[in-house]
Write a protein that holds these residues in place. Structure first.
Motif, short mmCIF file in Angstrom:
data_model
loop_
_atom_site.label_atom_id
_atom_site.label_comp_id
_atom_site.label_asym_id
_atom_site.label_seq_id
_atom_site.Cartn_x
_atom_site.Cartn_y
_atom_site.Cartn_z
N GLN A 27 0.86 -1.18 0.00
CA GLN A 27 0.00 0.00 0.00
C GLN A 27 0.90 1.23 0.00
N ASN A 28 1.17 1.75 -1.17
CA ASN A 28 2.12 2.86 -1.27
C ASN A 28 3.43 2.48 -0.59
N GLN A 45 -7.28 4.52 -1.93
CA GLN A 45 -5.88 4.09 -1.98
C GLN A 45 -5.79 2.59 -2.28
N GLY A 85 1.37 10.32 2.76
CA GLY A 85 2.67 9.68 2.79
C GLY A 85 3.13 9.14 4.12
N ALA A 151 -0.30 13.45 -7.56
CA ALA A 151 -0.65 12.77 -6.31
C ALA A 151 -1.36 13.71 -5.36
#
Length: 209
Positions: A27-28, A45, A85, A151
């Motif tokens: 996930q990212n 996401q 982030g 983003a």
């Protein structure tokens, strides 16, 4: 649950509180989640379960517009941080494990209970969910991320839709809020989440209903 071959995406925020075992998730980035951890998944996401070892967890789906309508979006700050982030995993202090697990059990019991009216059940569920989100928010330690370009447009657009979808809202309104053209916004959202701005507006309204 078995590993997932394809990435999933939700139109709602979700969290999982692990009480046993471990998981490895994409996930990212990649994250390892163990007992005592909360995994946070913001709406929109992409994520995928890569591996699970004897994992047991409580899971919740959360209607973000519902909280926005009640003016308590601060409780959803952890999800917004993850979007920007920060780590998708929150470690709950060991002395709070029993309390948090008890809240999940009470929420499950309240959901299954047949006697109370719908209004009473809804009030109890909301109260317990609020306490769960408060525990997660208290335990979170943020690491800074610096998303840029498309983003950040995606994150800002999703947040604006979540906070405003219960009023009359158009693609142009979203574009104006993030300072981009309607075409840019809907292309960025579709590429990042698989849904256009209009689809996100409709999905959030349906979730609130």
């Amino acid at each position: 649950p078995e590993p997932q071959r394809t990435r999933a995406v939700h139109t709602y925020a979700a969290l999982a509180y692990y009480t046993q075992g471990s998981s490895r998730l994409e996930q990212n980035g990649e994250w390892r989640i163990e007992a005592g951890d909360v995994h946070l998944i913001p709406a929109g996401q992409f994520h995928r379960r890569l591996e699970m070892t004897s994992a047991e967890f409580w899971g919740l789906g959360i209607c973000v517009p519902c909280y926005a309508a009640h003016g308590i979006t601060q409780l959803l700050e952890p999800f917004e941080r993850v979007r920007r982030g920060s780590a998708a995993v929150v470690r709950i202090p060991s002395e709070r494990h029993g309390f948090l697990e008890g809240l999940f059990q009470e929420l499950a019991d309240a959901t299954r209970e047949r006697n109370p009216s719908d209004d009473v059940r809804s009030a109890v569920q909301t109260s317990l969910l609020t306490l769960i989100l408060h525990e997660v928010r208290k335990s979170a330690q943020w690491s800074k991320g610096a998303p840029t370009g498309g983003a950040s447009v995606v994150m800002d657009s999703l947040r604006f839709i979540e906070e405003n979808c219960l009023r009359r809202l158009t693609l142009q309104d979203v574009a104006d809020a993030v300072g981009r053209s309607p075409a840019y916004v809907t292309t960025a959202l579709t590429k990042a989440t698989g849904k256009s701005a209009v689809q996100w507006i409709v999905s959030n309204r349906m979730a609130e209903a």
